[in-house]
Every structure is written in structure tokens, then in C-alpha cells.
Design a protein around this motif. Structure first.
Motif, PDB file in Angstrom:
ATOM      1  N   UNK A 129     103.188 -66.121  82.723  1.00  0.00           N
ATOM      2  CA  UNK A 129     102.949 -66.468  84.124  1.00  0.00           C
ATOM      3  C   UNK A 129     101.780 -65.659  84.658  1.00  0.00           C
ATOM      4  N   UNK A 130     101.119 -66.216  85.689  1.00  0.00           N
ATOM      5  CA  UNK A 130      99.892 -65.615  86.202  1.00  0.00           C
ATOM      6  C   UNK A 130      99.714 -65.981  87.667  1.00  0.00           C
ATOM      7  N   UNK A 131      98.963 -65.166  88.380  1.00  0.00           N
ATOM      8  CA  UNK A 131      98.601 -65.516  89.744  1.00  0.00           C
ATOM      9  C   UNK A 131      97.677 -66.725  89.730  1.00  0.00           C
ATOM     10  N   UNK A 132      97.855 -67.645  90.676  1.00  0.00           N
ATOM     11  CA  UNK A 132      96.938 -68.795  90.754  1.00  0.00           C
ATOM     12  C   UNK A 132      95.505 -68.337  91.018  1.00  0.00           C
ATOM     13  N   UNK A 133      94.554 -69.098  90.525  1.00  0.00           N
ATOM     14  CA  UNK A 133      93.132 -68.872  90.787  1.00  0.00           C
ATOM     15  C   UNK A 133      92.650 -70.072  91.592  1.00  0.00           C
ATOM     16  N   UNK A 134      92.516 -69.891  92.886  1.00  0.00           N
ATOM     17  CA  UNK A 134      92.195 -70.994  93.799  1.00  0.00           C
ATOM     18  C   UNK A 134      90.685 -71.195  93.864  1.00  0.00           C
ATOM     19  N   UNK A 135      90.142 -71.671  92.743  1.00  0.00           N
ATOM     20  CA  UNK A 135      88.708 -71.893  92.620  1.00  0.00           C
ATOM     21  C   UNK A 135      88.473 -73.158  91.802  1.00  0.00           C
ATOM     22  N   UNK A 136      87.297 -73.779  91.943  1.00  0.00           N
ATOM     23  CA  UNK A 136      86.991 -74.937  91.091  1.00  0.00           C
ATOM     24  C   UNK A 136      86.994 -74.542  89.621  1.00  0.00           C
ATOM     25  N   UNK A 137      87.435 -75.460  88.776  1.00  0.00           N
ATOM     26  CA  UNK A 137      87.403 -75.265  87.328  1.00  0.00           C
ATOM     27  C   UNK A 137      86.510 -76.349  86.727  1.00  0.00           C
ATOM     28  N   UNK A 138      85.408 -75.919  86.129  1.00  0.00           N
ATOM     29  CA  UNK A 138      84.511 -76.839  85.449  1.00  0.00           C
ATOM     30  C   UNK A 138      84.431 -76.393  83.994  1.00  0.00           C
ATOM     31  N   UNK A 139      84.996 -77.224  83.119  1.00  0.00           N
ATOM     32  CA  UNK A 139      85.061 -76.887  81.698  1.00  0.00           C
ATOM     33  C   UNK A 139      84.257 -77.896  80.896  1.00  0.00           C
ATOM     34  N   UNK A 140      83.523 -77.391  79.930  1.00  0.00           N
ATOM     35  CA  UNK A 140      82.787 -78.261  79.013  1.00  0.00           C
ATOM     36  C   UNK A 140      82.676 -77.553  77.682  1.00  0.00           C
ATOM     37  N   UNK A 141      83.259 -78.161  76.657  1.00  0.00           N
ATOM     38  CA  UNK A 141      83.229 -77.557  75.335  1.00  0.00           C
ATOM     39  C   UNK A 141      83.830 -76.163  75.359  1.00  0.00           C
ATOM     40  N   UNK A 142      83.068 -75.151  74.925  1.00  0.00           N
ATOM     41  CA  UNK A 142      83.625 -73.809  74.791  1.00  0.00           C
ATOM     42  C   UNK A 142      83.453 -72.938  76.035  1.00  0.00           C
ATOM     43  N   UNK A 143      83.035 -73.535  77.163  1.00  0.00           N
ATOM     44  CA  UNK A 143      82.762 -72.765  78.362  1.00  0.00           C
ATOM     45  C   UNK A 143      83.638 -73.237  79.524  1.00  0.00           C
ATOM     46  N   UNK A 144      84.109 -72.287  80.345  1.00  0.00           N
ATOM     47  CA  UNK A 144      84.910 -72.605  81.530  1.00  0.00           C
ATOM     48  C   UNK A 144      84.336 -71.810  82.694  1.00  0.00           C
TER      49      UNK A 144
END
Length: 286
Positions: A244-259
Motif C-alpha cells: 500500500x502507498x499514499x496516492x500521487x495526485x498527479x498526471x501519469x504519462x507512461x510510454x515504454x520504459x518511462x513514466x
């Protein structure tokens, strides 16, 4: 204290990589991520013959998140462009913070390729907030004897990070992530609390379990409603992955090996990698 209940189930789908048996419950057709938990590959279980080619994960880059790798069976050799090297054996873990950028290789040691043997490995990707996405890379490799084992009501929790039963795990997470796996005996259960407002990750690795009377079959991921605690029980022996983890209230842009947080940051990651700014990881020979 209120208990969490299952609100949705997501079965892992097969996505084999060559001869490597691979199941992936997230991302999937109906779920992109579980809050801060972005991706899980479940490799195996399978048995490699003598003279095998080993794992296929030669040098490749990452930026903006962390990889947590659980070696349930077999061995895994790691080398990265920050200078870290290790061979972790059954029951151990690897926790790598890619941060601003790292190239790493995850391969089978030469001894495993020569002799063969059983193999089962889980790799979980955990997001980093914007303030940490460009942090310095780091790596922690812990063998089985460095991971505390906490026994409970017919269950054993292998504690990687965070605290449980008055015991602290060997990894000090940058973002306060709790991470573990647990073996549950027949008619046993494991209870985790301190979950209010946290993103919870629960995957049935082996065997079927249940949460508040709802079945969670083997190779399924559970989405849970909010609450302070969760109790996972089993009628027959089972293994779960739980964090479990604290939420990260930010945009998530993932492509291939990068987030990252934006498409522009993804383009910059590719540019930096092509320019050699991540360095190079030599192939592991162990």
C-alpha cells in the motif's frame, strides 16, 4: 475500524516473452493502474532445463519510477549504469529507483543457465511523484535472510518495506510504500491495517484467497473499497503480493520504459537516453 471489501477483480492475461511464461494483471483491458502501482509482470512458475538461455532482459532504460522485483524461486543477476551489481537468490528482492534515468540488465546467472532449475519472479512498478522523478538512481538487493518474517494467524508475512507487527522491513521507501508478500496456510489469514486513504495492491500469486467473503482466485488482482484494514484468508495454501502507498495526485504519462507527468517529459527522456545520458549497464556474468 472498517474493513475493505473487493469492488472488482482483474485476471492476469498471458503475454509470454519467448519461452518465459508471463502473466500481467495490470495494466489490463479494464484497468490502467492501481493508484501508485503501475504494472506487474508475473514470470513463471516454470522449470528451465540445463543449457537454457536464461531470462531475456538485457540492458534497457527506465526513468521516473521504481521497480520492485520478488525472486520467489530461481536466481536473478542485476547490473546497472549507476554501478550496482548483485545476484539475488530465491526469497530475496531487488528494489531499484530509476529516478532521473538508469540502464539496467536483469539476467540469469551463468550457473543457472548451465544447470537450470525452477524460476518464479514478480516485478512491480511503483510510481514516483514529480518531486522525485529526477532523483538519483539507487538500488537495494536483499537476500532472503535479510527480509524479516512475521508469523501470524496461520500466515507468514515477508516484510520488504514499512512496518508490520512491530518489525521494520530492510527497504526505506522514498515515498513510504509498504511492500510484502505473504504465505497463507490452509484456514489461515493475514490482516493488514493502517490503510485509510492509501492505494492498496493485492494479487493472488498462488492459490485462491478471499476478502470479506469474496473470492480472489489465483492470478487475479483485487480492487478494494476504502477502509482501515483488510483480512485475506485461504482455505488451502496460498501466496499473495500485498502493498500500500499514499496516492500521487498527479498526471501519469507512461510510454515504454518511462513514466513521467507529461508527454514533453517523455520526449525528453527518449532524447536523453539516445544521447547516452543514462550511461550503460554491462551484461552480468555471474
Amino acid at each position: 475500524m472498517s474493513e475493505r471489501h473487493i469492488t472488482a477483480l482483474h485476471g492476469a492475461y498471458r503475454d509470454d516473452i519467448g519461452d518465459l511464461v508471463t502473466r500481467r494483471p495490470v495494466p489490463g483491458p479494464q484497468i490502467d493502474r492501481i493508484g501508485a502501482f503501475l504494472f506487474l509482470n508475473h514470470h513463471g512458475p516454470q522449470t528451465y532445463p540445463p543449457g537454457n538461455g536464461g531470462l531475456p532482459f538485457g540492458p534497457h532504460p527506465h526513468r521516473g519510477f521504481e521497480t520492485v522485483t520478488f525472486i520467489l524461486d530461481g536466481e536473478l543477476a542485476h547490473a546497472d549504469s549507476a554501478g550496482h551489481e548483485s545476484v539475488i537468490r530465491a526469497g530475496g528482492i531487488q528494489w531499484m529507483t530509476a529516478g532521473k534515468g538508469v540502464v539496467h540488465a536483469e539476467l540469469s546467472p551463468e550457473s543457472f543457465k548451465a544447470e537450470g532449475g525452477p524460476m518464479e519472479i514478480l516485478q512491480l512498478w511503483v510510481n514516483l511523484p514529480a518531486r522525485l522523478k529526477m532523483t538519483e538512481p539507487r538500488y537495494i538487493g536483499a537476500q532472503a535472510d535479510a527480509i524479516p518474517v512475521v508469523a501470524g494467524e496461520g500466515a507468514t508475512v515477508h516484510l520488504v518495506s514499512g512496518s508490520y507487527g512491530g518489525v521494520k522491513g530492510p527497504v526505506d521507501s522514498l515515498t513510504g510504500v509498504f511492500m510484502s508478500w505473504a504465505t497463507i496456510e490452509a484456514r489461515g489469514s493475514a490482516t493488514f491495517d493502517g490503510l485509510r486513504g492509501r492505494d492498496v495492491f493485492l494479487y493472488a500469486v498462488r492459490g485462491d484467497v478471499s476478502v470479506a467473503g469474496t473470492a480472489l482466485p489465483e492470478h487475479h488482482l483485487a480492487e478494494l473499497g476504502d477502509g482501515d484494514s483488510v483480512t485475506i484468508s485461504a482455505d488451502a495454501p496460498a501466496v499473495i503480493l500485498f502493498g500500500h502507498a499514499d496516492p500521487i495526485d498527479e498526471p501519469v504519462v507512461a510510454h515504454g520504459p518511462f513514466v513521467m507527468n507529461s508527454a514533453e517529459e517523455i520526449r525528453q527522456a527518449y532524447s536523453d537516453y539516445r544521447a547516452g545520458r543514462f550511461g550503460n549497464a554491462r551484461m552480468v556474468e555471474a
